[in-house]
Design a protein around this motif. Structure first.
Motif, PDB file in Angstrom:
ATOM      1  N   ALA A  83      44.897  50.632  39.490  1.00  0.00           N
ATOM      2  CA  ALA A  83      44.987  49.387  38.498  1.00  0.00           C
ATOM      3  C   ALA A  83      44.340  48.292  39.017  1.00  0.00           C
ATOM      4  CB  ALA A  83      46.599  48.816  38.286  1.00  0.00           C
ATOM      5  N   ALA A  84      44.310  47.741  40.486  1.00  0.00           N
ATOM      6  CA  ALA A  84      43.415  47.002  40.895  1.00  0.00           C
ATOM      7  C   ALA A  84      42.112  47.097  40.808  1.00  0.00           C
ATOM      8  CB  ALA A  84      43.917  46.654  42.481  1.00  0.00           C
TER       9      ALA A  84
ATOM     10  N   GLY B 108      40.978  48.778  38.185  1.00  0.00           N
ATOM     11  CA  GLY B 108      40.801  48.685  36.590  1.00  0.00           C
ATOM     12  C   GLY B 108      40.877  50.102  35.871  1.00  0.00           C
TER      13      GLY B 108
ATOM     14  N   TYR C  39      41.704  41.052  53.566  1.00  0.00           N
ATOM     15  CA  TYR C  39      40.724  41.814  52.198  1.00  0.00           C
ATOM     16  C   TYR C  39      39.578  40.672  52.004  1.00  0.00           C
ATOM     17  CZ  TYR C  39      43.057  37.809  49.928  1.00  0.00           C
ATOM     18  OH  TYR C  39      43.583  36.615  49.454  1.00  0.00           O
TER      19      TYR C  39
ATOM     20  N   PRO D 172      37.610  40.161  43.625  1.00  0.00           N
ATOM     21  CA  PRO D 172      39.138  40.123  43.083  1.00  0.00           C
ATOM     22  C   PRO D 172      39.850  41.329  42.964  1.00  0.00           C
ATOM     23  CG  PRO D 172      37.406  39.087  41.860  1.00  0.00           C
ATOM     24  CD  PRO D 172      36.477  39.766  42.960  1.00  0.00           C
ATOM     25  N   LYS D 173      39.046  42.359  43.174  1.00  0.00           N
ATOM     26  CA  LYS D 173      39.796  43.661  43.185  1.00  0.00           C
ATOM     27  C   LYS D 173      40.619  44.060  44.513  1.00  0.00           C
ATOM     28  CE  LYS D 173      36.589  45.819  39.914  1.00  0.00           C
ATOM     29  NZ  LYS D 173      35.192  46.430  39.633  1.00  0.00           N
TER      30      LYS D 173
ATOM     31  N   LYS E 127      41.595  41.600  46.449  1.00  0.00           N
ATOM     32  CA  LYS E 127      42.704  40.740  46.472  1.00  0.00           C
ATOM     33  C   LYS E 127      43.732  41.370  45.587  1.00  0.00           C
ATOM     34  CE  LYS E 127      44.375  36.337  44.785  1.00  0.00           C
ATOM     35  NZ  LYS E 127      44.079  35.667  43.301  1.00  0.00           N
TER      36      LYS E 127
ATOM     37  N   GLU F 119      47.628  42.336  46.837  1.00  0.00           N
ATOM     38  CA  GLU F 119      48.876  41.853  46.152  1.00  0.00           C
ATOM     39  C   GLU F 119      49.762  43.086  45.680  1.00  0.00           C
ATOM     40  OE1 GLU F 119      47.794  37.518  44.356  1.00  0.00           O
ATOM     41  OE2 GLU F 119      47.485  39.266  42.984  1.00  0.00           O
TER      42      GLU F 119
END
Lengths: 583, 300
Positions: A360-361, A363, A421, A426-427, A429, A433
């Protein structure tokens, strides 16, 4: 290629982007071809000659100097103005992974003992200034790229270390900068059209090395080290009309290039205009509206465009492709950091991680890729699917097993480590998370530490790892070429671990021994089998946490012809793309 | 004086609205866990099942998934509750802004009073120091410093250390304006008759500063502190936006904005944290302006 990719920088000019989004009309009257029309086949095949292709990218890459670049996009693009000894065929599907002679008349000829590889150049080759290309120019180009001063520090010559591993180079200084005027016996040129490489030990995959862009000829009189990128002398069908650092450049036809010496290039467009520093979201919108032909980064559309493109009812859907590449996004488990020196603690991470979160990170399955369970990826020969740490039916992790491993490691309640990271990605990060969430379920507490992409790998000194207690680090790797050595060579060899290396934590002498064995193995099938073994050892040791086998969602130009995805690059073939005949 | 000021303030509708908003914000930050329990979900809880995996994990429901269950909608990729994150984000913003302002006001007042009261070389030295601090490239320094801090120092770790450093950077380099204003006030107070009277009665420096001058400086200190808070909120948001603020996943408005930029086609994502920053800064500014007008009508 760390074969690096350019990460799209989150642009700051939000309003500007919203404005340009509003302007980009998505109505489309031409036949757009359909989803994946350029994967495995040619979209809009054409022989029309002429026109201008407009490329853009959000940030600059390392260099346009063929000897000083390690970006996949750069290797893809430079075929327009540089010819190496050998190249990938410019064709869709698996044919693209086959090697073919470029400057050379044929693929390399090994000697009976396998210790020399000989290439004969085609006659009639010329630089853009009309002077002939000789084997000495190729030799010079190779030697400058592996010069012991490390002047061309970005290139595969220094970063990959492949030539140093196979060529019979002298001890001490070599190369035109470190040892000017000193000839080497590692590469010899019996005449102007013949070049011979002398190896330390047989290496049957040498054609892959002859394919590296550092074998593109460089005239020694024009070379000035890192500044050569400002005035690269072309050996291909196009040459630089101008070059503005950080802004862009224009390629125009090279009238000294003779098509009869080059069966691999059609050279259809008249010009290429390349713009640097265009906001990534703006590039997407301009491709959608037809003002640009290509995002050079080749890593897929940004998040905002993605949700539109994946919508079957959106006209842009028919202009999208979903190529996969020989690249994996994964997380390095740093074996040096306690308690990760215990294999059971590392295995606990493998079991506890939520694989769907990783996907999911990035996409999801289309934009990110398929969930990976091992070090190798499917396009690499030797890949055999296995899963040592089954994560349950829904792929969200096996907490029972994770707790068992924790108990065996002597940390039944978990432990605390930091995950590093790249803060401007953003991916990554989101990966950090998601891992914090999923590993937290078994008591493995993660602290997140962002670090800018520039200097990311260089920052992993022992001290940095120790003071910050770094146990995990997001990572990504694409094959330098599609075989086991080209993919795994630089990321699992423990002897490479040092600041700057992409191998952050794979540390097992048994793996190192297998790599050496594979290098010396002349038989292709046996060699491939060794890489399968290496893959297994890496996972048994739980040195990496696999993420996704990379795929991307890309948008095809409105007005380009001969568009297809080249499997060797996992991007559109920048060499074959041309302008569609104007209606 | 305070009664007169209060009666003036009461007539200033904008300032009152600002004041009420400030109080609500502070209450919201204090009671964030209860508010979220009542109206939202834990700020770090993932709700990926509500996202569309085939569209790159954006909320499945229209309008970013805004509903009675998720008042402000969901974050893409992991589906965290935006409402909870905005509410929790106010804690970080307000805490850092308040403490940094306190630090600035402390340093600024002490140096300003010293410069104004003693004058001479003391004033010169403090004046040059103030110039230096005002000329300091604070943003660049902050980015570099936050980038190199270790995991633990001064007995603090992780986010605690981050917060302390942010408060220190923002507070320590922002006292210049306050010091200048206080110095000017102290300078004019020093020449007033009641100070002369106290001095001729034998009062000494500390007595004059604390008993005679400070009560007269309270009003400007309060006003400029109130006006410094929104500046500091913006500064913290800016640092978080650039990725050098509080460590994720602790919610912070600046970081939420940075995440939202990629999803400009999902306006809810950028709207709520943006609105939160906007409303907070506006409220403090309205209140601060009103306070200044009420306490010192001459400056109007």
């Amino acid at each position: 290629m760390r074969k690096r990719t350019v990460a799209a920088v989150a642009a700051t000019a939000v309003l500007a982007m919203v404005a340009s989004a509003a302007c980009s009309s998505t109505e489309d009257t031409t036949d757009a071809g359909g989803f994946n029309a350029a994967v495995g086949k040619i979209y809009n095949e054409s022989d029309y000659k002429g026109g201008t292709l407009r490329f853009a990218i959000s940030e600059d890459w390392d260099s346009v100097d063929p000897g000083d670049t390690y970006y996949g996009l750069s290797w893809n693009l430079l075929r327009l103005y540089a010819r190496s000894l050998v190249m990938y065929k410019s064709a869709p599907g698996k044919t693209g992974l086959e090697l073919t002679a470029d400057l050379a008349e044929s693929l390399g000829t090994p000697s009976a003992d396998g210790l020399t590889w000989t290439y004969k150049l085609r006659p009639g080759l010329k630089f853009e200034d009309g002077s002939p290309i000789t084997s000495k120019d190729v030799k010079y180009a190779v030697m400058r790229a592996i010069d012991t001063t490390g002047t061309l520090q970005n290139g595969v010559g220094i970063q990959g270390g492949y030539l140093q591993a196979v060529l019979d180079l002298p001890d001490g200084a070599y190369g035109p900068y470190a040892a000017p005027g000193v000839d080497t016996t590692a590469i010899t040129t019996p005449d102007d059209l013949t070049i011979v490489f002398h190896l330390k030990q047989p290496f049957s995959g040498f054609d892959y090395i002859a394919m590296l862009p550092l074998t593109a000829p460089v005239p020694s009189a024009k070379d000035d080290g890192v500044n050569y990128k400002q005035h690269v002398v072309s050996s291909g069908p196009y040459k630089f009309a101008n070059y503005e650092a950080g802004k862009g450049f224009t390629l125009v036809r090279n009238d000294q290039w003779d098509p009869t010496t080059d069966p691999n290039r059609k050279a259809l467009p008249d010009r290429y205009e390349i713009k640097l520093g265009v906001a990534a979201d703006d590039i997407d919108n301009q491709i959608a509206s037809g003002d640009l032909d290509l995002d050079l980064a080749g890593t897929g559309v940004q998040a905002a465009m993605l949700s539109q493109v994946l919508d079957e009812n959106n006209p842009l859907h028919a202009r999208a492709d979903n190529p996969g590449s020989a690249r994996q996004w994964y997380t390095s488990i740093i074996e040096r950091t306690a308690p990760l020196n215990d294999v059971h603690c590392r295995r606990a991470i493998e079991y506890a991680a939520d694989r769907t979160g990783y996907q999911a990170a990035y996409g999801g399955a289309l934009a990110g890729g398929d969930i990976s369970t091992q070090a190798l990826v499917p396009p690499i020969p030797g890949y055999e699917k296995f899963d040592l740490y089954p994560a349950g039916a829904d792929n969200t992790g096996d907490l029972t097993k994770a707790k068992e491993e924790l108990a065996q490691c002597g940390k039944p309640d978990g432990f605390e480590i930091t995950i590093a990271y790249r803060s401007d990605r953003p991916k990554e990060k989101a990966v950090a998370e998601a891992l914090q969430q999923s590993l937290g379920r078994v008591g493995i507490k993660l602290t997140l530490l962002g670090h800018p992409t520039s200097g990311y790998f260089g920052s992993f000194t022992d001290e940095f790892i120790k003071t910050n207690n770094i146990g995990l680090a997001t990572n990504g790797w694409g094959a330098d070429w599609n075989d086991g050595y080209g993919f795994l060579g630089a990321i699992v060899d423990s002897r490479l671990i040092s600041p700057g290396s992409s191998n952050l934590g794979v540390n097992d002498p048994a793996i190192d021994a297998l790599i050496d064995k594979a290098l010396a193995e002349p038989d292709l099938a046996k060699r491939t089998a060794i890489w399968t073994q290496v893959d297994r050892l890496v996972m048994e040791g739980a040195f990496i946490l696999p993420g996704v086998w990379s795929k991307s969602v890309t948008l095809r130009s409105k007005s380009a012809a001969n568009v297809f995805v080249h499997e060797g690059f996992g991007q559109y073939d920048y060499l074959a793309m041309s302008v569609a005949k104007p209606a | 004086m305070w009664q007169i000021a209060w009666s003036r303030l009461r007539r200033d509708k904008a300032a009152l609205a600002g004041g009420v908003a400030v109080i609500l914000l502070i209450l919201g930050a204090i009671f964030a866990p209860w508010i979220v329990k009542l109206l939202g979900h834990p700020p770090d809880e993932f709700h990926r099942e509500l996202l569309n995996a085939n569209r790159g994990y954006i909320p499945t429901a229209p309008f970013g998934g805004m509903s009675r269950d998720f008042l402000f909608g969901l974050e893409p990729i992991n589906g965290r509750d935006l409402f909870s994150r905005v509410v929790y984000g106010s804690r970080v913003s307000l805490l850092i802004a308040f403490l940094a302002t306190l630090l600035s006001v402390l340093i600024g007042t002490v140096l300003g009073v010293l410069a104004g009261y003693f004058g001479g070389w003391v004033d010169t030295v403090i004046g040059r120091l103030t110039d230096a601090v005002l000329a300091f490239p604070l943003l660049l320094f902050a980015i570099v410093l936050v980038g190199v801090i270790p995991r633990s120092a001064f007995g603090l770790t992780g986010n605690g250390l981050r917060m302390a450093i942010l408060i220190f950077i923002i507070g320590f380099f922002n006292w210049g304006y306050i010091a200048r204003i206080i110095r000017g006030q102290a300078l004019s107070l020093r020449e007033r008759e009641f100070i002369d009277a106290a001095r001729s009665l034998g009062a000494r420096g500390p007595y004059i500063i604390f008993r005679e001058m400070m009560p007269n400086l309270a009003a400007p200190i309060l006003v400029y502190a109130t006006l410094l808070i929104p500046t500091n909120i913006l500064f913290e948001a800016g640092l978080s936006f650039l990725g050098v603020g509080i460590l994720p996943p602790t919610p912070s408005w600046g970081q939420m904005l940075a995440d939202a930029v990629r999803y400009y086609n999902l306006p809810h994502f950028i709207l709520w944290p943006g609105l939160a920053i906007f409303a907070t800064v506006l409220a403090f500014n309205l209140f601060g302006d009103g306070l200044r007008d009420a306490l010192d009508p001459k400056t109007r």
